[in-house]
Scaffold this active site. Structure first.
Site, short mmCIF file in Angstrom:
data_model
loop_
_atom_site.label_atom_id
_atom_site.label_comp_id
_atom_site.label_asym_id
_atom_site.label_seq_id
_atom_site.Cartn_x
_atom_site.Cartn_y
_atom_site.Cartn_z
CB SER A 23 16.00 20.03 -24.88
OG SER A 23 16.40 21.37 -24.81
CB ILE A 73 20.20 26.46 -32.50
CG1 ILE A 73 19.52 25.40 -33.38
CG2 ILE A 73 19.24 27.59 -32.14
CD1 ILE A 73 18.98 25.89 -34.68
CG LEU A 75 23.01 26.42 -26.42
CD1 LEU A 75 24.19 26.38 -25.47
CD2 LEU A 75 22.01 25.31 -26.05
CB CYS A 132 27.07 24.59 -22.32
SG CYS A 132 26.93 26.34 -22.60
C1 FMN Z 1 17.70 21.99 -33.55
C2 FMN Z 1 18.10 21.29 -32.29
C3 FMN Z 1 18.25 22.03 -31.11
C4 FMN Z 1 18.61 21.37 -29.91
N1 FMN Z 1 18.73 22.11 -28.76
C5 FMN Z 1 19.03 21.47 -27.59
C6 FMN Z 1 19.07 22.20 -26.35
O1 FMN Z 1 18.80 23.41 -26.28
N2 FMN Z 1 19.41 21.51 -25.22
C7 FMN Z 1 19.68 20.16 -25.25
O2 FMN Z 1 19.97 19.58 -24.20
N3 FMN Z 1 19.61 19.45 -26.40
C8 FMN Z 1 19.29 20.08 -27.56
N4 FMN Z 1 19.21 19.34 -28.73
C9 FMN Z 1 19.47 17.88 -28.70
C10 FMN Z 1 18.18 17.07 -28.68
O3 FMN Z 1 17.40 17.38 -27.54
C11 FMN Z 1 18.47 15.55 -28.72
O4 FMN Z 1 19.28 15.22 -27.61
C12 FMN Z 1 19.20 15.11 -29.98
O5 FMN Z 1 18.75 15.84 -31.09
C13 FMN Z 1 19.05 13.60 -30.27
O6 FMN Z 1 17.71 13.22 -30.45
P1 FMN Z 1 17.02 13.14 -31.93
O7 FMN Z 1 17.94 12.35 -32.80
O8 FMN Z 1 15.68 12.50 -31.72
O9 FMN Z 1 16.89 14.57 -32.42
C14 FMN Z 1 18.84 19.98 -29.93
C15 FMN Z 1 18.69 19.25 -31.12
C16 FMN Z 1 18.31 19.87 -32.29
C17 FMN Z 1 18.14 19.05 -33.55
#
Ligand code: FMN
Length: 313
Positions: A23, A73, A75, A132
């Site tokens: 996400s 960001i 949300l 959140c």
């Molecule tokens: C730019 C950005 C926006 C994200 N937005 C959300 C979100 O809207 N909802 C959510 O549950 N996690 C969000 N995440 C978290 C990611 O889904 C994920 O849990 C986290 O980045 C760890 O995985 P990664 O290291 O592969 O990025 C966001 C992460 C990033 C980097």
């Protein structure tokens, strides 16, 4: 060499392979159509959806860090109605599981989004983002308190028949408590982990780099932390786990599967290359076939560490 069976199940959700996109790092999937065939993915998780559209925070919203990135960001999203009317129908032609990520500032907001998604066509599961602030509880983060997490999970469980995945925050003292709370209130799976709270400082301006001050750390920097939390949660609950945090390659995905995840998500890597999840799928397939392992599903939780310390040293 055998061609391994990559299909897995996360509870009742069947995935053609265990690799999904995380996400907030993959828009609504549609933005990535120029780069890859969505039907190759095990699944995709949407940006977090709220009842009304949100603009998010002002810039700076992202900063690169050693082996990762910080984001705040805020949300930003199109809102659940526009998602259902404009995005979801355009995902229908693709043979992949669409998981809708959901957040709210009150329990009622979570419920409102879930009821709308429940009535829509084409959603394979919902994933609750509980990182959140709960405005009704003075800004306390839903996912940081097992009792608040239990309440919101219970309300969401009543609001939908869709498979309910609860995505845990790592910013807690003992993640097993929040995992158990989600399981006890009817979650079908645990996703973990969301980002770790951090801050980067612009030393010339003596200000935080991000307009929000703090942000969420993701990417390879957090992978060992996320693998450890996966392993801890594996031993605390029976429901399936969807693991993530810094996955860049097939071998990284294998770490999470061995530690107990049934599927994984790829997030920050999509910012490095938009085809990152495809590379992870290919790498996983190679890893399995080189070892003559016939299926991805069978390696879940097979880490040889029964005797390993359960307390970090
Ligand atoms: C730019 C950005 C926006 C994200 N937005 C959300 C979100 O809207 N909802 C959510 O549950 N996690 C969000 N995440 C978290 C990611 O889904 C994920 O849990 C986290 O980045 C760890 O995985 P990664 O290291 O592969 O990025 C966001 C992460 C990033 C980097």
């Amino acid at each position: 060499m055998v061609s391994p069976d990559l299909s897995v199940a996360v509870g009742s959700v069947r995935l053609k392979n265990p690799v999904m996109t995380a996400s907030g790092t993959f828009g609504y999937g549609l933005e990535f159509l120029p780069f890859l065939d969505l039907s190759e993915l095990g699944g995709l998780v949407t940006k977090g959806l709220s009842p009304k559209p949100r603009r998010g925070n002002p810039p700076e919203r992202i900063v690169e860090t050693p082996a990762g990135m910080l984001n705040a960001i805020g949300l930003q999203n199109v809102g659940v109605d526009a998602f259902i009317a404009e995005k979801l129908p355009r995902l229908a032609p693709y043979d992949t599981a669409v998981v809708a990520n959901v957040f709210g500032e009150t329990e009622a907001e979570y419920v409102e989004v879930l009821e709308k998604l429940d009535a829509a066509q084409g959603v394979a599961a919902v994933e609750l983002n509980v990182s959140c602030p709960n405005v009704e509880a003075g800004g306390m983060i839903f996912g940081n308190d097992p009792k608040a997490l239990a309440r919101v999970t219970r309300a969401c469980r009543r609001a939908t028949r869709l498979p309910l995945w609860v995505k845990l925050s790592p910013n807690v003292t003992d993640i097993r408590e929040t995992a158990r709370a989600a399981e006890a209130e009817g979650a079908d799976a645990i996703s973990l982990v969301n980002t770790f709270v951090g801050m980067a400082v612009n030393v010339d301006k003596k200000r935080p780099v991000l307009a929000n001050g703090s942000g969420g750390l993701s990417g390879p920097a957090i992978r060992p932390l996320a693998v450890w939390l996966t392993w801890q949660v594996r031993r605390a609950v029976k429901i399936p786990i969807v693991g993530m945090g810094g996955i860049m390659t097939g071998r990284d995905a294998v770490e999470f599967l061995l530690a107990g995840a049934s599927a994984v998500q790829v997030g920050t890597a999509n910012f490095v290359t938009p085809r990152a999840a495809i590379d992870v799928i290919d790498g996983l397939k190679t890893w399995l076939s080189e070892r003559g392992i016939p299926s991805a599903a069978e390696i879940t939780g097979t880490l040889r560490a029964a005797e390993a310390a359960s307390v970090p040293v």
